[in-house]
Motif scaffolding. Structure first.
Motif, PDB file in Angstrom:
ATOM      1  N   GLU A 187       0.838  -1.198   0.000  1.00  0.00           N
ATOM      2  CA  GLU A 187       0.000   0.000   0.000  1.00  0.00           C
ATOM      3  C   GLU A 187       0.874   1.250   0.000  1.00  0.00           C
ATOM      4  O   GLU A 187       1.840   1.352   0.757  1.00  0.00           O
ATOM      5  CB  GLU A 187      -0.912   0.019   1.231  1.00  0.00           C
ATOM      6  N   LEU A 188       0.509   2.176  -0.862  1.00  0.00           N
ATOM      7  CA  LEU A 188       1.191   3.466  -0.927  1.00  0.00           C
ATOM      8  C   LEU A 188       0.150   4.527  -1.239  1.00  0.00           C
ATOM      9  O   LEU A 188      -0.353   4.617  -2.363  1.00  0.00           O
ATOM     10  CB  LEU A 188       2.276   3.454  -2.006  1.00  0.00           C
ATOM     11  N   GLY A 189      -0.216   5.310  -0.230  1.00  0.00           N
ATOM     12  CA  GLY A 189      -1.253   6.312  -0.415  1.00  0.00           C
ATOM     13  C   GLY A 189      -2.566   5.657  -0.790  1.00  0.00           C
ATOM     14  O   GLY A 189      -3.047   4.736  -0.125  1.00  0.00           O
ATOM     15  N   ASN A 190      -3.142   6.086  -1.880  1.00  0.00           N
ATOM     16  CA  ASN A 190      -4.412   5.534  -2.353  1.00  0.00           C
ATOM     17  C   ASN A 190      -4.247   4.300  -3.243  1.00  0.00           C
ATOM     18  O   ASN A 190      -5.243   3.722  -3.678  1.00  0.00           O
ATOM     19  CB  ASN A 190      -5.194   6.604  -3.122  1.00  0.00           C
ATOM     20  N   TRP A 191      -3.024   3.910  -3.495  1.00  0.00           N
ATOM     21  CA  TRP A 191      -2.760   2.767  -4.356  1.00  0.00           C
ATOM     22  C   TRP A 191      -2.540   1.494  -3.545  1.00  0.00           C
ATOM     23  O   TRP A 191      -2.030   1.531  -2.432  1.00  0.00           O
ATOM     24  CB  TRP A 191      -1.513   3.007  -5.215  1.00  0.00           C
ATOM     25  N   HIS A 192      -2.904   0.366  -4.125  1.00  0.00           N
ATOM     26  CA  HIS A 192      -2.498  -0.918  -3.551  1.00  0.00           C
ATOM     27  C   HIS A 192      -2.135  -1.881  -4.672  1.00  0.00           C
ATOM     28  O   HIS A 192      -2.625  -1.773  -5.796  1.00  0.00           O
ATOM     29  CB  HIS A 192      -3.592  -1.514  -2.656  1.00  0.00           C
ATOM     30  N   ALA A 193      -1.250  -2.809  -4.345  1.00  0.00           N
ATOM     31  CA  ALA A 193      -0.878  -3.888  -5.265  1.00  0.00           C
ATOM     32  C   ALA A 193      -0.794  -5.175  -4.451  1.00  0.00           C
ATOM     33  O   ALA A 193      -0.287  -5.172  -3.329  1.00  0.00           O
ATOM     34  CB  ALA A 193       0.453  -3.586  -5.946  1.00  0.00           C
ATOM     35  N   ARG A 194      -1.306  -6.269  -5.020  1.00  0.00           N
ATOM     36  CA  ARG A 194      -1.311  -7.552  -4.327  1.00  0.00           C
ATOM     37  C   ARG A 194      -0.877  -8.653  -5.290  1.00  0.00           C
ATOM     38  O   ARG A 194      -1.151  -8.574  -6.489  1.00  0.00           O
ATOM     39  CB  ARG A 194      -2.702  -7.868  -3.776  1.00  0.00           C
ATOM     40  N   ALA A 195      -0.245  -9.659  -4.741  1.00  0.00           N
ATOM     41  CA  ALA A 195       0.156 -10.823  -5.531  1.00  0.00           C
ATOM     42  C   ALA A 195      -0.077 -12.082  -4.708  1.00  0.00           C
ATOM     43  O   ALA A 195       0.153 -12.090  -3.496  1.00  0.00           O
ATOM     44  CB  ALA A 195       1.620 -10.718  -5.943  1.00  0.00           C
ATOM     45  N   VAL A 196      -0.541 -13.136  -5.370  1.00  0.00           N
ATOM     46  CA  VAL A 196      -0.855 -14.404  -4.707  1.00  0.00           C
ATOM     47  C   VAL A 196      -0.279 -15.549  -5.529  1.00  0.00           C
ATOM     48  O   VAL A 196      -0.416 -15.573  -6.758  1.00  0.00           O
ATOM     49  CB  VAL A 196      -2.380 -14.603  -4.552  1.00  0.00           C
ATOM     50  N   VAL A 197       0.372 -16.490  -4.849  1.00  0.00           N
ATOM     51  CA  VAL A 197       0.843 -17.729  -5.459  1.00  0.00           C
ATOM     52  C   VAL A 197       0.347 -18.881  -4.591  1.00  0.00           C
ATOM     53  O   VAL A 197       0.477 -18.832  -3.363  1.00  0.00           O
ATOM     54  CB  VAL A 197       2.383 -17.770  -5.562  1.00  0.00           C
TER      55      VAL A 197
ATOM     56  N   GLU B  90     -12.084 -34.095  -9.462  1.00  0.00           N
ATOM     57  CA  GLU B  90     -12.698 -33.325 -10.528  1.00  0.00           C
ATOM     58  C   GLU B  90     -11.818 -32.162 -10.999  1.00  0.00           C
ATOM     59  O   GLU B  90     -12.167 -31.485 -11.952  1.00  0.00           O
ATOM     60  CB  GLU B  90     -14.053 -32.770 -10.049  1.00  0.00           C
ATOM     61  N   ASP B  91     -10.711 -31.906 -10.324  1.00  0.00           N
ATOM     62  CA  ASP B  91      -9.904 -30.729 -10.615  1.00  0.00           C
ATOM     63  C   ASP B  91      -8.435 -31.107 -10.450  1.00  0.00           C
ATOM     64  O   ASP B  91      -8.007 -31.488  -9.355  1.00  0.00           O
ATOM     65  CB  ASP B  91     -10.281 -29.589  -9.661  1.00  0.00           C
ATOM     66  N   ALA B  92      -7.678 -31.005 -11.522  1.00  0.00           N
ATOM     67  CA  ALA B  92      -6.266 -31.379 -11.456  1.00  0.00           C
ATOM     68  C   ALA B  92      -5.503 -30.439 -10.536  1.00  0.00           C
ATOM     69  O   ALA B  92      -5.773 -29.241 -10.470  1.00  0.00           O
ATOM     70  CB  ALA B  92      -5.669 -31.336 -12.861  1.00  0.00           C
ATOM     71  N   GLY B  93      -4.517 -30.991  -9.820  1.00  0.00           N
ATOM     72  CA  GLY B  93      -3.643 -30.143  -9.026  1.00  0.00           C
ATOM     73  C   GLY B  93      -2.861 -29.198  -9.931  1.00  0.00           C
ATOM     74  O   GLY B  93      -2.463 -29.558 -11.042  1.00  0.00           O
ATOM     75  N   HIS B  94      -2.633 -27.985  -9.453  1.00  0.00           N
ATOM     76  CA  HIS B  94      -1.972 -27.003 -10.307  1.00  0.00           C
ATOM     77  C   HIS B  94      -1.420 -25.868  -9.458  1.00  0.00           C
ATOM     78  O   HIS B  94      -1.728 -25.746  -8.273  1.00  0.00           O
ATOM     79  CB  HIS B  94      -2.965 -26.431 -11.335  1.00  0.00           C
ATOM     80  N   HIS B  95      -0.603 -25.052 -10.075  1.00  0.00           N
ATOM     81  CA  HIS B  95      -0.154 -23.815  -9.455  1.00  0.00           C
ATOM     82  C   HIS B  95      -1.067 -22.671  -9.903  1.00  0.00           C
ATOM     83  O   HIS B  95      -1.517 -22.635 -11.053  1.00  0.00           O
ATOM     84  CB  HIS B  95       1.293 -23.513  -9.848  1.00  0.00           C
ATOM     85  N   PHE B  96      -1.307 -21.756  -8.981  1.00  0.00           N
ATOM     86  CA  PHE B  96      -2.156 -20.593  -9.258  1.00  0.00           C
ATOM     87  C   PHE B  96      -1.335 -19.331  -9.036  1.00  0.00           C
ATOM     88  O   PHE B  96      -0.569 -19.224  -8.069  1.00  0.00           O
ATOM     89  CB  PHE B  96      -3.372 -20.591  -8.329  1.00  0.00           C
ATOM     90  N   TYR B  97      -1.522 -18.343  -9.929  1.00  0.00           N
ATOM     91  CA  TYR B  97      -0.833 -17.065  -9.833  1.00  0.00           C
ATOM     92  C   TYR B  97      -1.857 -15.951 -10.040  1.00  0.00           C
ATOM     93  O   TYR B  97      -2.628 -15.975 -11.008  1.00  0.00           O
ATOM     94  CB  TYR B  97       0.259 -16.941 -10.899  1.00  0.00           C
ATOM     95  N   GLY B  98      -1.891 -14.994  -9.141  1.00  0.00           N
ATOM     96  CA  GLY B  98      -2.832 -13.896  -9.279  1.00  0.00           C
ATOM     97  C   GLY B  98      -2.224 -12.580  -8.838  1.00  0.00           C
ATOM     98  O   GLY B  98      -1.331 -12.545  -7.987  1.00  0.00           O
ATOM     99  N   ALA B  99      -2.707 -11.496  -9.406  1.00  0.00           N
ATOM    100  CA  ALA B  99      -2.218 -10.170  -9.041  1.00  0.00           C
ATOM    101  C   ALA B  99      -3.347  -9.158  -9.201  1.00  0.00           C
ATOM    102  O   ALA B  99      -4.258  -9.344 -10.018  1.00  0.00           O
ATOM    103  CB  ALA B  99      -1.020  -9.763  -9.906  1.00  0.00           C
TER     104      ALA B  99
END
Length: 371
Positions: free
Chosen positions: A189-199, A207-216
């Motif tokens: 967080e910097l002032g009114n801005w934010h940035a996030r990252a998820v791994v 029903e769902d293969a194991g996998h890596h997830f990446y989000g921002a």
């Protein structure tokens, strides 16, 4: 419901009452340890047409989600969240629609979590917050996490206990956020801005293969004079572990969503979500167009109450569903700062590739006590 769960409910209700009497948002168990959470019950009844394989019926569910928080220092926190539930309401195949009518973690969701043979423990993580002075603040999180805690948030459409119930109006399906698995997150967080990252390392299941997830996600908080607004862009992707529409293997998921909310004075608020994902893998919906309005109860003399209305159109998938529509209206009646009841009405309609068009009205009532 099993007898053991009734005992759990009694304990949860006792904790909630003690929390109410103490006048605190969380129950303090010591100088460093506290507990907070939600106890929710809902009943939904569906009236269907053009759905020959499903009946008009009603079903309910009970959810208890306590969270333990250990504040080690001003900068260091350990937190564990648990989920207990009885019943699945109209989820778990009881409704004919592609989108579930209640996006809560119900009985079928809190057992065998993430394909790791784990029950009831949803999240367990350690976080450290770093003050960077003029360069803002950074928080580092690691453990069992929920991607939705960091991505695709919205002030008016992001809470299945206090706002909309249908999953399309809680988070966008185009960013396929995994929950309750191993991972790490950064929040800056910097002032009114934010940035996030998820791994995350998602185990998957049958029903769902194991996998890596990446989000921002990147977001900006804006005050126009009428009230606060938040404007966000989130993107997410996975490893190549999914089947494609023609049964080819090793396809990845890739998508994104714009999520906006804006206050318009003291009474009104509006929100918007626009989502899109790649269609190399087999997906139910490629595009999301969703919007809604929030009206605060001060307009009729009940300042803590609110009305929410939302609509979502989803289309462009390459599986069985051609198009889905959801319209939802709720009124939330607040008893006090700890408890509220909501009357909820959803209209859902799907159209599949064979021309079938199941449609129906789902009426519901939801009670939530928070401590």
């Amino acid at each position: 419901m099993k007898h053991g769960f009734f005992g759990l409910v009694v304990v949860a209700a006792t904790i909630a009452v003690l929390g109410f009497a103490g006048g605190a948002a969380a129950i303090e168990l010591g100088d460093m340890l506290s507990i907070e959470g939600d106890l929710a019950a809902a009943y939904q009844y569906q009236s269907l047409s053009r759905a020959p394989d499903h009946d008009n019926k009603g079903r309910g569910a009970l959810v208890f989600q306590p969270t333990l928080r250990l504040q080690l220092t001003e900068k260091d926190v350990i937190q564990a969240g648990f989920g207990f539930a009885a019943g699945n309401a109209l989820n778990d195949g009881h409704s004919p629609f592609a989108l579930v009518p209640w996006a809560a973690d119900l009985e079928g969701d809190v057992k065998g979590i993430g394909g790791r043979d784990r029950d009831y423990l949803l999240t367990a993580w350690y976080a450290r917050r770093l003050a960077l002075g003029a360069f803002g603040d950074l928080e580092v999180v690691g453990g069992l996490i929920n991607a939705a805690d960091y991505l695709d948030d919205n002030a008016f459409a992001n809470d299945e206990f206090g706002q909309f119930m249908n999953e399309a109006l809680v988070n966008s399906p185009t960013v396929f956020l995994p929950a309750f698995d191993l991972g790490g997150a950064l929040q800056y967080e910097l002032g009114n801005w934010h940035a996030r990252a998820v791994v995350m390392d998602v185990a998957g299941d049958e029903e769902d293969a194991g996998h890596h997830f990446y989000g921002a996600q990147i977001g900006y908080r804006l005050d126009l004079g009428l009230g606060e607004g938040n404007y966000r862009l989130a993107v997410a992707g996975t490893g190549k572990k999914f089947d494609g529409p023609d049964s080819e293997a090793d396809q990845a998921l890739l998508g994104g969503v714009l999520s906006f909310d804006q206050e318009l004075g003291d009474t009104y608020g509006v929100w918007l979500r626009l989502g899109h994902q790649d269609n190399d893998a087999l997906i139910a919906h490629r595009n999301l167009y969703a919007a809604g309005i929030d009206i605060k109860g001060g307009l009729w003399g009940r300042g803590e109450d609110n009305i929410g209305f939302g609509y979502a159109l989803l289309d462009g998938g390459n599986d069985d569903i051609d198009r889905s529509q959801v319209a939802e209206l709720y009124y939330r009646w607040v008893f006090n700062e700890y408890s509220a009841v909501s009357l909820n009405f959803q209209y859902q309609e799907d159209e599949d590739n064979d021309g079938n068009k199941p449609r129906g009205l789902i009426s519901g009532v939801r009670f939530v006590a928070s401590f």
